[in-house]
Design a protein around this motif. Sequence first.
Motif, mmCIF file in Angstrom:
data_model
loop_
_atom_site.group_PDB
_atom_site.id
_atom_site.type_symbol
_atom_site.label_atom_id
_atom_site.label_comp_id
_atom_site.label_asym_id
_atom_site.label_seq_id
_atom_site.Cartn_x
_atom_site.Cartn_y
_atom_site.Cartn_z
ATOM 1 N N THR A 57 -2.435 9.915 2.243
ATOM 2 C CA THR A 57 -1.932 8.621 2.684
ATOM 3 C C THR A 57 -1.355 7.902 1.464
ATOM 4 O OG1 THR A 57 -4.086 7.586 2.364
ATOM 5 C CG2 THR A 57 -3.573 8.361 4.579
ATOM 6 N N VAL A 58 -0.458 6.995 1.727
ATOM 7 C CA VAL A 58 0.169 6.221 0.652
ATOM 8 C C VAL A 58 0.186 4.754 1.064
ATOM 9 C CG1 VAL A 58 1.587 8.133 -0.194
ATOM 10 C CG2 VAL A 58 2.486 6.634 1.583
ATOM 11 N N ASP A 59 0.520 3.902 0.110
ATOM 12 C CA ASP A 59 0.630 2.475 0.407
ATOM 13 C C ASP A 59 1.875 2.205 1.248
ATOM 14 O OD1 ASP A 59 -1.547 0.888 -0.999
ATOM 15 O OD2 ASP A 59 -0.888 2.201 -2.616
ATOM 16 N N GLU A 60 2.004 0.966 1.705
ATOM 17 C CA GLU A 60 3.166 0.612 2.522
ATOM 18 C C GLU A 60 4.454 0.884 1.737
ATOM 19 O OE1 GLU A 60 5.182 -2.272 1.955
ATOM 20 O OE2 GLU A 60 3.966 -3.373 0.554
ATOM 21 N N PRO A 61 5.524 1.267 2.418
ATOM 22 C CA PRO A 61 6.738 1.759 1.764
ATOM 23 C C PRO A 61 7.308 0.860 0.660
ATOM 24 C CG PRO A 61 6.886 2.120 4.117
ATOM 25 C CD PRO A 61 5.638 1.303 3.882
ATOM 26 N N GLU A 62 7.351 -0.443 0.882
ATOM 27 C CA GLU A 62 7.931 -1.338 -0.123
ATOM 28 C C GLU A 62 7.102 -1.336 -1.414
ATOM 29 O OE1 GLU A 62 8.118 -6.038 -0.709
ATOM 30 O OE2 GLU A 62 9.098 -5.365 1.142
ATOM 31 N N PHE A 63 5.785 -1.382 -1.276
ATOM 32 C CA PHE A 63 4.917 -1.388 -2.446
ATOM 33 C C PHE A 63 4.918 -0.025 -3.131
ATOM 34 C CE2 PHE A 63 0.682 -1.524 -4.569
ATOM 35 C CZ PHE A 63 0.955 -2.586 -5.409
ATOM 36 N N LEU A 64 4.930 1.049 -2.359
ATOM 37 C CA LEU A 64 4.993 2.398 -2.918
ATOM 38 C C LEU A 64 6.275 2.583 -3.716
ATOM 39 C CD1 LEU A 64 3.942 5.283 -3.232
ATOM 40 C CD2 LEU A 64 4.990 5.800 -1.012
ATOM 41 N N ALA A 65 7.389 2.112 -3.185
ATOM 42 C CA ALA A 65 8.670 2.211 -3.906
ATOM 43 C C ALA A 65 8.600 1.454 -5.226
ATOM 44 C CB ALA A 65 9.806 1.681 -3.038
ATOM 45 N N ARG A 97 -3.568 -0.506 -1.523
ATOM 46 C CA ARG A 97 -4.636 -0.029 -0.651
ATOM 47 C C ARG A 97 -5.049 1.398 -1.018
ATOM 48 N NH1 ARG A 97 -5.909 -4.665 0.606
ATOM 49 N NH2 ARG A 97 -4.849 -5.773 2.254
ATOM 50 N N VAL A 98 -4.091 2.209 -1.515
ATOM 51 C CA VAL A 98 -4.336 3.622 -1.773
ATOM 52 C C VAL A 98 -4.220 3.942 -3.259
ATOM 53 C CG1 VAL A 98 -3.611 5.979 -1.218
ATOM 54 C CG2 VAL A 98 -3.483 4.197 0.534
ATOM 55 N N GLY A 99 -3.107 3.634 -3.873
ATOM 56 C CA GLY A 99 -2.944 3.860 -5.302
ATOM 57 C C GLY A 99 -2.118 5.061 -5.689
ATOM 58 N N VAL A 100 -1.542 5.755 -4.721
ATOM 59 C CA VAL A 100 -0.662 6.879 -5.040
ATOM 60 C C VAL A 100 0.614 6.326 -5.667
ATOM 61 C CG1 VAL A 100 0.750 8.727 -4.051
ATOM 62 C CG2 VAL A 100 -1.582 8.360 -3.228
ATOM 63 N N MET A 101 1.016 6.935 -6.779
ATOM 64 C CA MET A 101 2.228 6.488 -7.476
ATOM 65 C C MET A 101 3.151 7.683 -7.645
ATOM 66 S SD MET A 101 0.573 4.082 -10.389
ATOM 67 C CE MET A 101 -0.608 2.830 -9.984
ATOM 68 N N GLY A 102 3.859 8.025 -6.611
ATOM 69 C CA GLY A 102 4.769 9.170 -6.652
ATOM 70 C C GLY A 102 4.887 9.820 -5.294
ATOM 71 N N TRP A 103 5.035 11.137 -5.295
ATOM 72 C CA TRP A 103 5.308 11.898 -4.082
ATOM 73 C C TRP A 103 4.315 13.051 -3.926
ATOM 74 C CZ3 TRP A 103 8.834 9.981 -7.492
ATOM 75 C CH2 TRP A 103 9.782 9.092 -6.994
#
Length: 132
Positions: A57-65, A97-103
Amino acid sequence: LRLHPEWADRNVAVFKFWEFSPEWMELASAGDWHAANVETSLMLHWVPEEVRLERVTVDEPEFLALMRTDQDAYEEREQRVDHPSVVARRFQSPRMRVGVMGWPERAQAETGKRISEECVRALVELIRKMEQ
């Protein structure tokens, strides 16, 4: 350690794993930092039975970008006293919420293998230099 007389002939190194992998550094420069392609690829290579790609899972698209362009975007600061000597309080953004920074969805065991091999070769070279 560096001041102990019995260890005067020892060498100590801080091996920053990622800096010894050109592929890792290239992916990081493209915005892949934490819990994403590189780290998930390493885990797919080292312990594939522990990786559950279907649960990524990843954070919401705007924050992930935003986090893909600025690895410190998760951090907020509060300066309670306006003075250069006062350190700002830093804390995690409530948007994270998640903290993933990438793909992470790009992860492959073969990528993890290549990165591991680059790092191991560099570490062996460093150890050999230190043994001379």
